[in-house]
Design a protein around this motif. Structure first.
Motif, short mmCIF file in Angstrom:
data_model
loop_
_atom_site.label_atom_id
_atom_site.label_comp_id
_atom_site.label_asym_id
_atom_site.label_seq_id
_atom_site.Cartn_x
_atom_site.Cartn_y
_atom_site.Cartn_z
N UNK A 146 0.81 -1.22 0.00
CA UNK A 146 0.00 0.00 0.00
C UNK A 146 0.85 1.27 0.00
N UNK A 147 1.92 1.29 0.79
CA UNK A 147 2.69 2.51 0.95
C UNK A 147 3.69 2.70 -0.17
N UNK A 148 4.05 3.96 -0.40
CA UNK A 148 5.06 4.27 -1.41
C UNK A 148 6.43 3.88 -0.88
N UNK A 149 7.46 3.99 -1.74
CA UNK A 149 8.80 3.55 -1.36
C UNK A 149 9.36 4.33 -0.18
N UNK A 150 8.99 5.61 -0.04
CA UNK A 150 9.51 6.40 1.07
C UNK A 150 8.75 6.13 2.38
N UNK A 151 7.69 5.33 2.29
CA UNK A 151 6.94 4.98 3.49
C UNK A 151 6.15 6.11 4.09
N UNK A 152 5.95 7.18 3.33
CA UNK A 152 5.18 8.33 3.82
C UNK A 152 3.72 7.90 4.02
N UNK A 153 3.23 8.07 5.21
CA UNK A 153 1.89 7.60 5.55
C UNK A 153 1.02 8.77 5.99
N UNK A 154 -0.11 8.93 5.33
CA UNK A 154 -1.07 9.96 5.72
C UNK A 154 -2.23 9.31 6.47
N UNK A 155 -3.00 10.13 7.15
CA UNK A 155 -4.14 9.60 7.90
C UNK A 155 -5.12 8.87 6.99
N UNK A 156 -5.27 9.36 5.76
CA UNK A 156 -6.21 8.74 4.83
C UNK A 156 -5.76 7.34 4.40
N UNK A 157 -4.47 7.06 4.53
CA UNK A 157 -3.96 5.73 4.15
C UNK A 157 -4.42 4.64 5.11
N UNK A 158 -4.83 5.02 6.31
CA UNK A 158 -5.23 4.03 7.31
C UNK A 158 -6.36 3.16 6.78
N UNK A 159 -7.30 3.78 6.05
CA UNK A 159 -8.44 3.03 5.52
C UNK A 159 -8.04 2.01 4.47
N UNK A 160 -6.84 2.14 3.92
CA UNK A 160 -6.35 1.20 2.91
C UNK A 160 -5.61 0.02 3.53
N UNK A 161 -5.56 -0.02 4.87
CA UNK A 161 -4.79 -1.03 5.58
C UNK A 161 -5.69 -1.82 6.53
#
Length: 495
Positions: free
Chosen positions: A334-349
């Motif tokens: 799910x995450x990009x190579x730099x591992x930058x995680x936004x709050x909206x990414x939580x729903x994708x996990x």
């Protein structure tokens, strides 16, 4: 004071008072019908049957014998224990007006904190004002979205700290590292300043003070058994709590004073600016002193519970390598190579969310919810008297085999059913329920998920000192929250 001295002192004091005032207790009034419970001893009640260092588990064992609603006596105080989701829902919703008041330990009353505490004060216009500012000025979706860049910056600092340990092959005290990250995330959101650095004296000071407050709140205290004891503070709990409060309040007060002295404050730049603007309004229900006690509540309630949840989650994954692999695989997809995680990414996990939910089920941040009845109330055909203490055993419901299959196993998959399992009607209410639900849930939700994802995406982990995962110590330490008895020491081994 050790446990037996505590019991003997209660017995002696009660006996003296009982003899002096026995004539006042000979009224022919009919007592309310209380739920069944274990037989108790005169004067000391069920104290000998309760392990106060492991109270949620101790109450859970008793409820298996005496039922999902039972009565125990702590000294002379009648306490009704709820261990059923259905009864918990009836207790906290249907009987809300009678049970909207939290039980307030005497130690909490230091510096009259209970009179300006969103956690403990009775429902009132002032309490409603506290809840309003929490919902609109601090934990609203808009405010949390605008402050997520600050939280991401704190996560980057966490990564740098872990990289240093990775290069040196040093074990990391996960509780300490996560505590500092949460502390700075909160202090920057509220005040735009860092409160501590990793492995620093300032971080240790905050952690020690918060831990002392939680321990003091959960200790058996004679002063909780009646106003006559409270007047004298016989165990010195309120005196010690006053000193802990003063350490934290001094920091908050200096920041507020500095902000008030600024000639040209930047309106709305952080939570403090927003709250100060709110207090300046005509007919504002809150004062600067109220803000001090609000910050006291938020830091005490939020720091240990949030950082402990991350520690418990990582410990659960390290103890179950196959679950760890599934979590890391999802993050890599799910995450990009730099591992930058936004709050909206939580729903994708979804699997990461399931890991957090399973952690909260096994180790709820609030294992016991304590209330006080302000009037006689009926629950399941029983009548609870006014001023009875009501405990909702959240830990017990999370470990109930009639609700959960294999309740003692770490199985995140049980939360992948496609429905919202954060509901109290299925025995899962780790943040409380009703009007007294924790106001900081939206903040904690974001911080726990993004921090756990950061730990797992950027590093592999192994236990320190050659410890095997199957031998990991998962003992719980009850102190209002549920901390890990033995801190998790783990080594970040690579990116």
């Amino acid at each position: 004071m050790d446990y037996m001295k505590f019991i003997l002192l209660i017995s002696f004091l009660y006996a003296v008072i009982h003899i002096l005032f026995s004539s006042l207790n000979r009224k022919n009034t009919k007592s309310p019908k209380l739920p069944p419970g274990p037989p108790c001893y005169p004067l000391i009640g069920n104290i000998l049957q309760l392990d106060t260092s492991n109270l949620p588990q101790s109450l859970s064992k008793l409820s298996q014998k005496y039922g999902p609603i039972m009565t125990v006596k702590v000294g002379t105080i009648k306490t009704v224990v709820i261990s059923s989701p259905t009864l918990a829902k009836e207790t906290l919703h249907k009987n809300g007006p009678a049970l909207n008041t939290r039980f307030t330990p005497d130690s909490v009353k230091a510096l009259s904190h209970e009179e300006a505490s969103v956690l403990y004060m009775a429902v009132s216009p002032k309490w409603n004002a506290f809840r309003k500012v929490c919902g609109t000025k601090i934990f609203s979706s808009q405010n949390l979205h605008s402050s997520q860049s600050l939280r991401r910056e704190k996560l980057k600092e966490l990564i740098l700290h872990l990289k240093e340990n990775c290069r040196e092959g040093k074990g990391v005290d996960i509780a300490d590292a996560t505590f500092t990250t949460v502390l700075n995330s909160m202090s920057n959101t509220f005040f735009s300043v860092d409160f501590a650095r990793y492995c620093s004296v300032s971080s240790k000071k905050f952690r020690d003070v918060i831990s002392s407050v939680l321990v003091e709140t959960s200790k058996p205290n004679i002063a909780d058994y009646g106003s006559i004891f409270s007047r004298f503070d016989p165990q010195g709990a309120r005196r010690r709590m006053r000193s802990y409060y003063q350490v934290l309040l001094a920091d908050f007060e200096s920041i507020i004073e500095e902000r008030l002295q600024k000639k040209d404050p930047i309106e709305g730049s952080d939570v403090l600016d927003s709250l100060l603007e709110y207090t300046r309004k005509e007919k504002s229900e809150l004062t600067c002193n109220d803000l001090l006690h609000l910050f006291l509540d938020l830091f005490i309630a939020g720091l240990d519970s949030t950082s402990s949840t991350v520690e418990w989650a990582l410990a659960g994954l390290l103890q179950n390598p196959e679950k760890l692999k599934k979590t890391m695989k999802e993050l890599q997809q799910v995450l990009s190579k730099d591992g930058e995680l936004t709050d909206s990414d939580i729903n994708k996990l979804p699997y990461l969310q399931a890991v957090v939910k399973e952690t909260l089920r096994l180790h709820p941040p609030g294992p016991l919810l304590a209330y006080k009845s302000v009037a006689e109330v009926e629950i399941c055909g029983f009548r609870l008297p006014k001023d009875a203490t009501v405990l909702v055993n959240v830990w017990g419901m999370g470990h109930d085999s009639s609700i959960w299959t294999d309740p003692n196993l770490f199985l995140p998959e049980r939360f992948l059913e496609g429905e919202d399992n954060l509901r109290e009607d299925i025995g899962f209410n780790p943040f409380g329920a009703g009007r007294r639900i924790c106001p900081g849930v939206p903040f904690a939700h974001r911080v726990v998920h993004t921090m756990l994802a950061t730990l797992l995406y950027h590093f592999d982990w192994k236990l320190a000192d050659g410890q095997k995962s199957e031998a990991m110590d998962m003992t719980e330490k009850f102190m209002v929250t549920l901390s890990k008895g033995k801190p998790l020491m783990a080594i970040p081994v690579k990116e």
